[in-house]
Design an enzyme around this catalytic site. Structure first.
Site, PDB file in Angstrom:
ATOM      1  N   ASP A 157       0.887  -1.680  -0.272  1.00  0.00           N
ATOM      2  CA  ASP A 157       0.514   0.436   0.059  1.00  0.00           C
ATOM      3  C   ASP A 157       0.773   1.459   0.217  1.00  0.00           C
ATOM      4  O   ASP A 157       2.155   1.194  -0.069  1.00  0.00           O
ATOM      5  CB  ASP A 157      -1.031  -0.371   1.494  1.00  0.00           C
TER       6      ASP A 157
ATOM      7  N   ASP B 147      -0.281   5.159   0.657  1.00  0.00           N
ATOM      8  CA  ASP B 147      -0.552   6.249   1.769  1.00  0.00           C
ATOM      9  C   ASP B 147      -0.446   5.376   3.082  1.00  0.00           C
ATOM     10  O   ASP B 147      -1.878   4.801   3.681  1.00  0.00           O
ATOM     11  CB  ASP B 147      -1.712   6.413   1.291  1.00  0.00           C
TER      12      ASP B 147
ATOM     13  N   ASP C 257      -1.378  -0.325   5.991  1.00  0.00           N
ATOM     14  CA  ASP C 257      -1.872   0.803   7.236  1.00  0.00           C
ATOM     15  C   ASP C 257      -2.842   0.367   8.020  1.00  0.00           C
ATOM     16  O   ASP C 257      -3.402   0.419   9.006  1.00  0.00           O
ATOM     17  CB  ASP C 257      -1.182   1.636   7.448  1.00  0.00           C
TER      18      ASP C 257
END
Length: 262
Positions: free
Chosen positions: A9, A11, A206
């Site tokens: 991922d 961001d 995240d």
């Protein structure tokens, strides 16, 4: 164990909005040094892969080939191509989404398109929602680029594509086909591009709800890093534990048997 490849991922994992996450930068640089295959898999549809590539180089000290960036926009086009319907579409979204779809030979149709595709659109108007609603009611295939209800920014968690899609779902009573994480569509395509074994390919992110569920729900080992969306205090109550949990990507060892779940 050592992993053959990494799906990563962006961001919240490699950077946070406009803020750097130096551990994320070092993580990618180490993958490159070791020549381990990786693919950035992002639900962001507002930017073209070339724009993301330039941003990574200019702001986040990561030089990466454009082929290593797979967006929900590209996955949407791949899915539409697989369906093989007439190449007419109505798009709610920004340049990253529209350019990918139109570059693939799709033509805008506001009256009776084969597809309605909805992503994040910061210039959303009521009229755009009207056109999309009527098209879906007439039988257009309703595609949502990604289910993210919010996007993390410096201002806080703003409405994401999933919020706009939910409004259309309420107006049409039609469930969308979601492309982005945690759905199988984007994960299967990403694995195809990477060319590694599913059980040997680590999903790194995240956000438990999108990144980590994308791994868990689709048979990938997972690494949750606590630098973005999912908070440390939430880890103990997650319904299915990630394979690995780290406070920082600096804690990751690429060598066999050195990683344990914290």
């Amino acid at each position: 164990m050592t992993y053959q490849g990494y799906l990563i991922d962006l961001d919240g994992t490699i950077y946070q909005g406009t803020n750097r996450i130096p551990a994320g930068e070092r993580f990618v640089q180490e993958l490159q040094r070791r020549q381990i295959p990786y693919l950035f898999v992002t639900n962001n549809t507002t930017r073209q892969p070339e724009t993301i590539q330039a941003m990574l180089a200019e702001k986040f000290a990561i030089e990466t080939p454009v082929e290593t960036i797979y967006t929900a926009s590209l996955a949407t086009v791949d899915y539409m191509n697989d369906l093989g319907k007439e190449k007419t579409v109505y798009v709610i979204g920004e340049d990253g989404l529209k350019s990918a779809i139109f570059a693939a030979g799709y033509v805008e149709n506001t009256e009776n398109p084969a597809y309605v595709v909805v992503g994040l659109d910061t210039d959303l108007t009521y009229e755009k929602m009207v056109v999309a609603t009527l098209a879906i009611q007439q039988g257009a295939t309703f595609i949502g680029t990604n289910p993210d209800l919010n996007i993390p920014t410096e201002r806080g968690h703003l409405p994401g594509a999933g919020s706009l899609i939910a409004m259309l779902e309420a107006a049409t009573r039609v469930k969308p086909i979601f492309i982005g994480k945690p759905e199988a569509i984007i994960m299967d395509k990403a694995l195809e591009i990477l060319g590694t074994e599913r059980s040997q390919t680590l999903m790194v992110g995240d956000n438990y709800l999108t990144d980590i569920r994308a791994g868990i729900d689709n048979g990938f080992p997972t690494l949750l890093v606590l630098t973005g969306f999912t908070k440390p205090e939430e880890v103990g109550s997650l319904p299915i534990a990630p394979t690995h949990v780290l406070a920082s990507l600096d804690e990751w060892s690429f060598d066999e048997n050195e990683n344990t779940n914290h």
